[in-house]
Design a protein around this motif. Structure first.
Motif, PDB file in Angstrom:
ATOM      1  N   HIS A  89     -18.445  41.230  13.163  1.00  0.00           N
ATOM      2  CA  HIS A  89     -18.869  42.366  12.334  1.00  0.00           C
ATOM      3  C   HIS A  89     -18.053  42.346  11.039  1.00  0.00           C
ATOM      4  CE1 HIS A  89     -19.601  46.487  11.072  1.00  0.00           C
ATOM      5  NE2 HIS A  89     -20.615  46.491  11.917  1.00  0.00           N
ATOM      6  N   PRO A  90     -18.679  42.671   9.899  1.00  0.00           N
ATOM      7  CA  PRO A  90     -17.907  42.614   8.641  1.00  0.00           C
ATOM      8  C   PRO A  90     -16.643  43.479   8.652  1.00  0.00           C
ATOM      9  CG  PRO A  90     -20.143  43.513   8.295  1.00  0.00           C
ATOM     10  CD  PRO A  90     -20.092  42.976   9.681  1.00  0.00           C
ATOM     11  N   LEU A  91     -16.683  44.586   9.431  1.00  0.00           N
ATOM     12  CA  LEU A  91     -15.493  45.447   9.457  1.00  0.00           C
ATOM     13  C   LEU A  91     -14.404  44.923  10.390  1.00  0.00           C
ATOM     14  CD1 LEU A  91     -17.807  48.099   8.833  1.00  0.00           C
ATOM     15  CD2 LEU A  91     -15.509  48.958   8.517  1.00  0.00           C
ATOM     16  N   ASP A  92     -14.676  43.768  11.047  1.00  0.00           N
ATOM     17  CA  ASP A  92     -13.656  43.176  11.911  1.00  0.00           C
ATOM     18  C   ASP A  92     -12.707  42.278  11.130  1.00  0.00           C
ATOM     19  OD1 ASP A  92     -14.196  44.373  14.308  1.00  0.00           O
ATOM     20  OD2 ASP A  92     -15.755  42.924  14.858  1.00  0.00           O
ATOM     21  N   ARG A 118      -7.461  45.580  10.569  1.00  0.00           N
ATOM     22  CA  ARG A 118      -8.917  45.397  10.490  1.00  0.00           C
ATOM     23  C   ARG A 118      -9.509  46.461   9.575  1.00  0.00           C
ATOM     24  NH1 ARG A 118     -10.574  47.145  15.360  1.00  0.00           N
ATOM     25  NH2 ARG A 118     -12.732  46.591  14.966  1.00  0.00           N
ATOM     26  N   CYS A 119     -10.578  46.095   8.897  1.00  0.00           N
ATOM     27  CA  CYS A 119     -11.264  47.068   8.028  1.00  0.00           C
ATOM     28  C   CYS A 119     -11.719  48.273   8.856  1.00  0.00           C
ATOM     29  CB  CYS A 119     -12.463  46.431   7.339  1.00  0.00           C
ATOM     30  SG  CYS A 119     -12.008  45.134   6.177  1.00  0.00           S
ATOM     31  N   ALA A 120     -12.139  48.021  10.105  1.00  0.00           N
ATOM     32  CA  ALA A 120     -12.591  49.120  10.974  1.00  0.00           C
ATOM     33  C   ALA A 120     -11.464  50.130  11.204  1.00  0.00           C
ATOM     34  CB  ALA A 120     -13.083  48.564  12.302  1.00  0.00           C
ATOM     35  N   LEU A 169     -11.117  52.226   8.105  1.00  0.00           N
ATOM     36  CA  LEU A 169     -12.187  53.228   8.051  1.00  0.00           C
ATOM     37  C   LEU A 169     -11.863  54.405   8.979  1.00  0.00           C
ATOM     38  CD1 LEU A 169     -15.055  54.035   7.110  1.00  0.00           C
ATOM     39  CD2 LEU A 169     -15.950  52.772   9.073  1.00  0.00           C
ATOM     40  N   GLU A 170     -11.391  54.088  10.158  1.00  0.00           N
ATOM     41  CA  GLU A 170     -11.054  55.112  11.151  1.00  0.00           C
ATOM     42  C   GLU A 170      -9.937  56.041  10.652  1.00  0.00           C
ATOM     43  OE1 GLU A 170     -12.157  53.966  14.806  1.00  0.00           O
ATOM     44  OE2 GLU A 170     -12.408  56.151  14.805  1.00  0.00           O
ATOM     45  N   ARG A 183     -11.403  44.665  -1.399  1.00  0.00           N
ATOM     46  CA  ARG A 183     -12.273  45.335  -2.366  1.00  0.00           C
ATOM     47  C   ARG A 183     -13.227  46.318  -1.660  1.00  0.00           C
ATOM     48  NH1 ARG A 183     -17.072  45.437  -3.635  1.00  0.00           N
ATOM     49  NH2 ARG A 183     -17.724  46.155  -5.693  1.00  0.00           N
ATOM     50  N   ASN A 184     -13.754  45.893  -0.500  1.00  0.00           N
ATOM     51  CA  ASN A 184     -14.713  46.759   0.210  1.00  0.00           C
ATOM     52  C   ASN A 184     -14.078  48.089   0.623  1.00  0.00           C
ATOM     53  OD1 ASN A 184     -16.984  45.155   0.090  1.00  0.00           O
ATOM     54  ND2 ASN A 184     -16.434  43.980   1.919  1.00  0.00           N
ATOM     55  N   PHE A 190     -15.012  51.709  -1.002  1.00  0.00           N
ATOM     56  CA  PHE A 190     -15.588  52.705  -0.095  1.00  0.00           C
ATOM     57  C   PHE A 190     -14.679  53.931   0.021  1.00  0.00           C
ATOM     58  CE2 PHE A 190     -16.520  54.722   3.961  1.00  0.00           C
ATOM     59  CZ  PHE A 190     -17.870  54.930   3.799  1.00  0.00           C
TER      60      PHE A 190
END
Lengths: 175, 93
Positions: free
Chosen positions: B3-6, B13-15, B18-19, B45-46, B50
């Motif tokens: 997954h891209p957020l992994d 991790r990006c996930a 986000l959390e 950057r993502n 975001f």
């Protein structure tokens, strides 16, 4: 004021209305569009009748929002209250625009009041009331958790998910 | 497929970023977690783009929809009248 209401002082009720009518009407207009005036009336009537039972554990504002929220909640159809199956937060993030070409466009779109209101209106009532109490009205996490009868960590998790769903709704309007 | 957020950047991790985003924005993230998150965001950057959009949307909810109490005098007068009528009715019964 509440003690005076409990003692049957009509002037105290009028003062309560003068002080809290505008913010409650704004909240109810977004929480239950079209019913806000009736629900505001019911809120103040319930406050008047329940004034003797008011305990000062919560502020008057929190108490009135609790009454208004419960009335709005019960006025909605049960079908609306069924939450959609929970998506993993990663999927919600992608739907909200994580990794898309220009997340800044979502922020720019959200500067349009009508669009933001529309996007809010497309959300499930449970998401909408969280965003209204916490982000629009600016109540503290503790106050919002008390009104919604949630533990603070649960409120935070649900609020994050509601915000992501709101961003997804704004983004959807963008396309 | 991953997954891209992994994606892992600066040990996070990006996930996870986000959390933790809401706690970061409200300033309640533990110092070590905050530093790790900021390091990730500097290189990702993502997550940076975001995160700013998320903050902006949350700010707009308050700025745009919480109008400074501009009371509607006619709505308030209607309500005061209706309440008085209802209470008068009750006291007669």
């Amino acid at each position: 004021l509440i003690a005076r209401c409990a003692a049957g002082d009509r002037d105290a009720l009028a003062s309560l209305v003068a002080r809290y009518h505008a913010p409650l009407l704004r909240y109810l207009r977004l929480a239950s569009p079209g019913e806000e005036e009736d629900l505001a009336q019911e809120t103040f009537l319930a406050a008047w009748k329940g004034a003797a039972g008011f305990r000062q554990e919560a502020s008057v504002k929190t108490w009135l929002y609790t009454i208004a929220r419960n009335l709005a909640f019960h006025s909605r159809r049960r079908a609306e209250q069924t939450p959609a199956a929970e998506m993993p937060v990663e999927e919600l993030g992608v739907a909200a625009g994580w990794g898309c070409d220009s997340p800044e466009q979502i922020a720019i779109r959200a500067q349009q009041r009508a669009l933001l209101e529309f996007a809010l209106g497309t959300l499930a009532p449970a998401d909408r009331e969280l965003l209204l109490l916490r982000d629009v009205e600016g109540l503290s996490g503790e106050e919002a958790a008390r009104i919604l009868n949630l533990a603070l960590p649960a409120l935070k998790t649900r609020l994050h998910r509601a915000r992501l769903r709101l961003m997804a709704a704004v983004r959807k309007e963008e396309r | 497929m991953q997954h891209p957020l992994d994606q892992v950047i600066a040990g996070l991790r990006c996930a996870e970023v986000l959390e933790r985003l809401p706690l970061y924005l409200e300033g309640t993230l533990a110092p070590a977690s905050r530093i790790a998150l900021e390091e990730h965001v500097r290189q990702c950057r993502n997550c940076a783009a975001f995160g700013s959009a998320y903050r902006e949307v949350v700010d707009q909810l308050h700025t745009l929809l919480n109008e400074p109490s501009a009371p509607d005098p006619s709505a308030e007068a209607r309500l005061q009248q209706r309440l008085a009528g209802l209470l008068d009715g009750e006291s007669l019964t």
